[in-house]
Design a protein around this motif. Sequence first.
Motif: not given
Length: 244
Positions: A137-140, A144-149, A169-176
Amino acid sequence: MDRITDAVVLMAGSGSRLRTSGEVLPKPLISILGRPLICYVLEALEKIGVRNLHIVVGLHGGALAEAMRALVPSAMRLNTIVNPESQKQNGLSVLCAAGQVREPFFLTMGDHLFDPAVLDRLFQQGDRDKLNLAIDRKLDAIFDLDDAMKVQTRGGRVLAIGKQLATYDAIDTGVFLSPNELFDFLERAKQDGDCSLADGVRLMAEQGKVCAVDIGQGWWQDVDTVAMRRRAEEVLSKRLSATL
């Protein structure tokens, strides 16, 4: 809670955006502070207790698979899975692991760095009957936020996922942390014999089957371009110095 014994690591991509002039190494083997990128991933998986490592490589991934045998910790068993359609989207790489893993299993990318604490959060907070996605959730702080999921959440559930989301409101870290049910949804998501991992996640989210696990102050970095590689080395260098 039972230990998570299995992990799937996707490394069938070409990594063309990451290489600098003259480099021919597969992306997971590219140096980050003098060590292969994948070594950081392996350390995190070993620390959480993973013993069965399933790597998915491309059709021409023989050299990568051979190199991995020397890098995998002795406590882990390496299972190499070949994706014959690695030129397509990464959902097919995940599907190649169907029938070979014990659920629930960790799923991550061979080009993402992350704190071991990210896996611990999934282990401690994840719902093992659902798909659990580690989100940031640390968007700031996203490089490269534009390229993020992007991910839209509500009450600990993922509502939507996609790079082009207008509201998130969050970014996918690619870890599941994943159940085997993910494979079923990826099969349903296929169109013309192809699908992305995000396509399967999106279908599961529509049925309320995806949990959002916040990594808090944890750190991660997608290493997909030369600029991202430099950023990863800068942050890792500072973090390592702080522990000395």
